[in-house]
Design a protein around this motif. Structure first.
Motif: not given
Length: 61
Positions: A2-4, A58, A61
């Motif tokens: 994931e991006q993080s 999270p 979104e």
């Protein structure tokens, strides 16, 4: 990944490279470069610690 996590790896890589450059600058007596590398390490460390805020958790979104 994931991006993080990707950003975290990127920041850690940048911190490591700057620490190597910092050691080299100190060994050669280049204090101006050493100060610059310290500032970059501090900035990258701050961004690494707060990357969740910039990417979004999270719930965003």
């Amino acid at each position: 990944m994931e991006q993080s996590q990707y950003l975290g790896a990127f920041y850690l890589f940048g911190i490591a490279l700057n620490l190597v450059a910092l050691v080299y600058a100190i060994q050669t007596g280049q204090t101006a470069f050493a100060v610059a590398f310290v500032l970059v390490v501090l900035y990258l460390s701050f961004r690494y610690r707060t990357r969740e805020q910039f990417v979004g958790g999270p719930d965003d979104e």
